[in-house]
Design a protein around this motif. Sequence first.
Motif, PDB file in Angstrom:
ATOM      1  N   SER A   1       0.683  -1.432   0.019  1.00 33.78           N
ATOM      2  CA  SER A   1      -0.046   0.232   0.029  1.00 33.78           C
ATOM      3  C   SER A   1       0.643   1.502   0.130  1.00 33.78           C
ATOM      4  O   SER A   1       0.745   2.006  -1.001  1.00 33.78           O
ATOM      5  N   LEU A   2       2.398   1.342   0.059  1.00 34.81           N
ATOM      6  CA  LEU A   2       2.976   2.545   0.658  1.00 34.81           C
ATOM      7  C   LEU A   2       3.675   2.869  -1.160  1.00 34.81           C
ATOM      8  O   LEU A   2       4.030   3.597  -1.261  1.00 34.81           O
ATOM      9  N   ALA A   3       4.214   1.237  -1.456  1.00 35.79           N
ATOM     10  CA  ALA A   3       4.188   1.350  -2.675  1.00 35.79           C
ATOM     11  C   ALA A   3       3.782   2.279  -3.940  1.00 35.79           C
ATOM     12  O   ALA A   3       4.125   2.537  -4.690  1.00 35.79           O
ATOM     13  N   ALA A   4       2.661   1.653  -3.487  1.00 34.09           N
ATOM     14  CA  ALA A   4       1.329   2.392  -4.727  1.00 34.09           C
ATOM     15  C   ALA A   4       0.637   3.699  -4.715  1.00 34.09           C
ATOM     16  O   ALA A   4       0.460   3.981  -5.014  1.00 34.09           O
ATOM     17  N   PHE A   5       1.093   4.063  -3.041  1.00 36.94           N
ATOM     18  CA  PHE A   5       1.113   6.015  -2.667  1.00 36.94           C
ATOM     19  C   PHE A   5       2.015   6.257  -4.200  1.00 36.94           C
ATOM     20  O   PHE A   5       0.887   8.102  -4.584  1.00 36.94           O
ATOM     21  N   TRP A   6       2.658   5.975  -4.645  1.00 37.91           N
ATOM     22  CA  TRP A   6       3.646   6.778  -5.607  1.00 37.91           C
ATOM     23  C   TRP A   6       2.970   6.977  -6.933  1.00 37.91           C
ATOM     24  O   TRP A   6       3.012   7.874  -7.597  1.00 37.91           O
ATOM     25  N   GLY A   7       1.862   6.043  -7.441  1.00 40.57           N
ATOM     26  CA  GLY A   7       0.507   6.308  -8.283  1.00 40.57           C
ATOM     27  C   GLY A   7      -0.972   7.465  -8.448  1.00 40.57           C
ATOM     28  O   GLY A   7      -1.570   7.437  -8.309  1.00 40.57           O
ATOM     29  N   THR A   8      -0.601   8.110  -7.011  1.00 38.18           N
ATOM     30  CA  THR A   8      -1.687   8.488  -7.093  1.00 38.18           C
ATOM     31  C   THR A   8      -1.832   9.943  -6.122  1.00 38.18           C
ATOM     32  O   THR A   8       0.186  10.398  -6.912  1.00 38.18           O
ATOM     33  N   ASN A   9      -2.542  11.093  -6.239  1.00 36.76           N
ATOM     34  CA  ASN A   9      -2.215  12.367  -6.216  1.00 36.76           C
ATOM     35  C   ASN A   9      -1.671  13.073  -4.746  1.00 36.76           C
ATOM     36  O   ASN A   9      -2.038  14.257  -4.442  1.00 36.76           O
ATOM     37  N   TYR A  10      -1.882  11.914  -3.883  1.00 32.53           N
ATOM     38  CA  TYR A  10      -1.437  12.590  -2.311  1.00 32.53           C
ATOM     39  C   TYR A  10      -0.231  13.411  -1.986  1.00 32.53           C
ATOM     40  O   TYR A  10      -0.439  14.466  -1.440  1.00 32.53           O
ATOM     41  N   LEU A  11       0.361  13.247  -2.864  1.00 32.48           N
ATOM     42  CA  LEU A  11       1.529  14.020  -2.769  1.00 32.48           C
ATOM     43  C   LEU A  11       1.507  15.902  -3.423  1.00 32.48           C
ATOM     44  O   LEU A  11       1.855  16.602  -2.814  1.00 32.48           O
ATOM     45  N   ASP A  12       0.453  15.555  -4.450  1.00 32.50           N
ATOM     46  CA  ASP A  12       0.698  17.253  -4.700  1.00 32.50           C
ATOM     47  C   ASP A  12      -0.880  17.291  -3.807  1.00 32.50           C
ATOM     48  O   ASP A  12       0.496  18.657  -3.851  1.00 32.50           O
ATOM     49  N   ALA A  13      -1.374  16.941  -3.164  1.00 25.77           N
ATOM     50  CA  ALA A  13      -1.901  18.210  -2.110  1.00 25.77           C
ATOM     51  C   ALA A  13      -1.119  18.825  -1.070  1.00 25.77           C
ATOM     52  O   ALA A  13      -1.502  19.321  -1.133  1.00 25.77           O
ATOM     53  N   LEU A  14      -0.320  17.549  -0.690  1.00 27.02           N
ATOM     54  CA  LEU A  14       0.675  18.129   0.128  1.00 27.02           C
ATOM     55  C   LEU A  14       1.644  19.390  -0.815  1.00 27.02           C
ATOM     56  O   LEU A  14       1.851  20.411   0.045  1.00 27.02           O
ATOM     57  N   ALA A  15       2.496  19.485  -1.548  1.00 28.58           N
ATOM     58  CA  ALA A  15       3.815  19.610  -1.867  1.00 28.58           C
ATOM     59  C   ALA A  15       4.107  19.961  -3.125  1.00 28.58           C
ATOM     60  O   ALA A  15       4.272  19.212  -4.392  1.00 28.58           O
ATOM     61  N   PRO A  16       2.541  20.842  -4.217  1.00 28.64           N
ATOM     62  CA  PRO A  16       2.388  20.341  -5.599  1.00 28.64           C
ATOM     63  C   PRO A  16       3.908  20.977  -5.605  1.00 28.64           C
ATOM     64  O   PRO A  16       3.644  20.195  -7.727  1.00 28.64           O
ATOM     65  N   ASN A  17       4.598  20.877  -5.632  1.00 24.48           N
ATOM     66  CA  ASN A  17       5.976  21.607  -6.387  1.00 24.48           C
ATOM     67  C   ASN A  17       6.989  19.870  -6.618  1.00 24.48           C
ATOM     68  O   ASN A  17       8.209  20.482  -7.390  1.00 24.48           O
ATOM     69  N   ALA A  18       6.018  19.406  -5.504  1.00 18.64           N
ATOM     70  CA  ALA A  18       7.214  18.139  -6.010  1.00 18.64           C
ATOM     71  C   ALA A  18       7.663  17.329  -7.132  1.00 18.64           C
ATOM     72  O   ALA A  18       6.761  17.278  -7.883  1.00 18.64           O
ATOM     73  N   ARG A  19       8.738  16.823  -7.072  1.00 21.01           N
ATOM     74  CA  ARG A  19       9.348  15.978  -8.180  1.00 21.01           C
ATOM     75  C   ARG A  19       9.642  14.851  -8.019  1.00 21.01           C
ATOM     76  O   ARG A  19      10.969  14.525  -6.532  1.00 21.01           O
ATOM     77  N   VAL A  20       9.068  13.711  -8.062  1.00 23.80           N
ATOM     78  CA  VAL A  20       9.539  12.251  -7.947  1.00 23.80           C
ATOM     79  C   VAL A  20      10.531  11.819  -9.347  1.00 23.80           C
ATOM     80  O   VAL A  20       9.833  12.149 -10.198  1.00 23.80           O
ATOM     81  N   GLU A  21      11.479  11.247  -9.122  1.00 26.81           N
ATOM     82  CA  GLU A  21      11.995  10.691 -10.226  1.00 26.81           C
ATOM     83  C   GLU A  21      12.406   8.290  -9.221  1.00 26.81           C
ATOM     84  O   GLU A  21      12.846   9.283  -8.142  1.00 26.81           O
ATOM     85  N   THR A  22      12.695   7.647 -10.637  1.00 26.92           N
ATOM     86  CA  THR A  22      13.373   6.322 -10.136  1.00 26.92           C
ATOM     87  C   THR A  22      14.355   5.719 -10.416  1.00 26.92           C
ATOM     88  O   THR A  22      13.883   6.153 -12.372  1.00 26.92           O
ATOM     89  N   ARG A  23      14.736   5.311  -9.942  1.00 28.83           N
ATOM     90  CA  ARG A  23      15.848   4.581 -11.141  1.00 28.83           C
ATOM     91  C   ARG A  23      15.741   3.236 -10.871  1.00 28.83           C
ATOM     92  O   ARG A  23      15.387   2.569  -9.250  1.00 28.83           O
ATOM     93  N   ARG A  24      16.433   2.566 -12.092  1.00 30.78           N
ATOM     94  CA  ARG A  24      16.957   0.693 -11.395  1.00 30.78           C
ATOM     95  C   ARG A  24      18.379   0.351 -11.691  1.00 30.78           C
ATOM     96  O   ARG A  24      19.181   0.932 -12.126  1.00 30.78           O
ATOM     97  N   ALA A  25      18.369  -0.331 -10.546  1.00 25.42           N
ATOM     98  CA  ALA A  25      19.756  -0.678 -10.637  1.00 25.42           C
ATOM     99  C   ALA A  25      20.123  -1.019 -12.889  1.00 25.42           C
ATOM    100  O   ALA A  25      21.629  -1.050 -13.294  1.00 25.42           O
ATOM    101  N   THR A  26      19.238  -1.888 -12.956  1.00 25.47           N
ATOM    102  CA  THR A  26      19.695  -2.282 -14.163  1.00 25.47           C
ATOM    103  C   THR A  26      19.845  -0.666 -15.459  1.00 25.47           C
ATOM    104  O   THR A  26      20.679  -1.037 -16.682  1.00 25.47           O
ATOM    105  N   ASP A  27      19.746   0.695 -15.109  1.00 24.45           N
ATOM    106  CA  ASP A  27      19.396   1.748 -15.919  1.00 24.45           C
ATOM    107  C   ASP A  27      20.849   1.846 -16.502  1.00 24.45           C
ATOM    108  O   ASP A  27      21.739   1.820 -15.264  1.00 24.45           O
ATOM    109  N   PRO A  28      21.388   1.745 -16.951  1.00 25.58           N
ATOM    110  CA  PRO A  28      22.416   2.755 -17.916  1.00 25.58           C
ATOM    111  C   PRO A  28      22.944   3.726 -16.982  1.00 25.58           C
ATOM    112  O   PRO A  28      22.037   4.716 -16.324  1.00 25.58           O
ATOM    113  N   PRO A  29      24.018   4.065 -16.605  1.00 32.62           N
ATOM    114  CA  PRO A  29      24.861   5.229 -16.174  1.00 32.62           C
ATOM    115  C   PRO A  29      24.451   6.891 -16.536  1.00 32.62           C
ATOM    116  O   PRO A  29      24.440   6.873 -17.793  1.00 32.62           O
TER     117      PRO A  29
END
Length: 336
Positions: free
Chosen positions: A308-336
């Motif tokens: 349920s906490l992993a699924a948080f990133w697919g919601t607008n909950y963070l937008d409601a708190l901090a509209p300017n916040a930006r999120v980025e993810t990366r995997r270990a397999t992504d190129p440098p």
Amino acid sequence: MPGFRSVALGLCLAGAALSTACTSGIGSGGDTDVVAADPTKTGPFGADRSFGTVDLGPRTGGFASQVPVLTVQPRALADDQPAGWAVFLPEADKDKEQYGNTAMHLASWGFVVVVPQLDNLGSRRTDTEMLADIQALVAALGNDAIEVEVRHDPAKLALAGHGRGGRLALLAATAVPDVKAVFAASPVDGDGTDPDTVSVVPNLAGSLEVPVGLFGAGRADDVAEGEDAACAPEGEDYRAVWASLRTDGLRVDLPDGGHGDLVEDCIGGQSDPICTGCRAGEDARVTANTMRAAMAAHLGAEVRGDASLAAFWGTNYLDALAPNARVETRRATDPP
């Protein structure tokens, strides 16, 4: 590599108001439909704080073996997973109590949180000494140095910290075998010229093998009025750590956040050198609450396996708190 939250994040559509969301956290391992939790709010478990000491054994530099700690633990667990453990390391020269509400928030999402006072206030141990202290603290916690009232699993261990504490959390995550994830809030690395400081960029950051969460206060590398240097200078901040990572990573940027906003005296408008010595953010409460939400979501998903906490990133909950916040993810397999 997935980009900022203006595009799809993981497997979920960012910005959509969803009552259910796919499991999109790093390492979630599937597309299971779950009800997304909202860690911008207090978690479901409640929390209680207490103060005590933990014996670390002999320490160099004349420091006492008994280390003061703030411990916050959940009152009860409403799911089938044991509580995890989290050690939160303060910024340099900051009292453990400056992170009491941060610890309370994380505990309410299922962690026994320990905030140690490894430095004596007004004095400082080297990073090498601090690393030895952290290793001794983790070993003591595994040997029941703190009485815990809820079902827990010491092997579900997270490290976190703010500023210098964030750097130390990253450093310790390369040396403490039981760490499952790390979260660094506005970490300050160092330029490699201070013999008492161990820089994690670029070599150690690249050797991290556990999932890393970073919170970046965008104004941390701005120089405050009347000061000579920024609190988290460019090239030594979370951006430099992010560029060096080769493991699974999560990065949350708050462009109008300040480095000192994460210290609770600054949130409450009290007088503390870090409040004026660092460029202030637009709203300290928003900065602190955004960091706490990101930490709870990242560590809850990676350490406790809370979908349920992993699924948080697919919601607008963070937008409601901090509209300017930006999120980025990366995997270990992504190129440098």
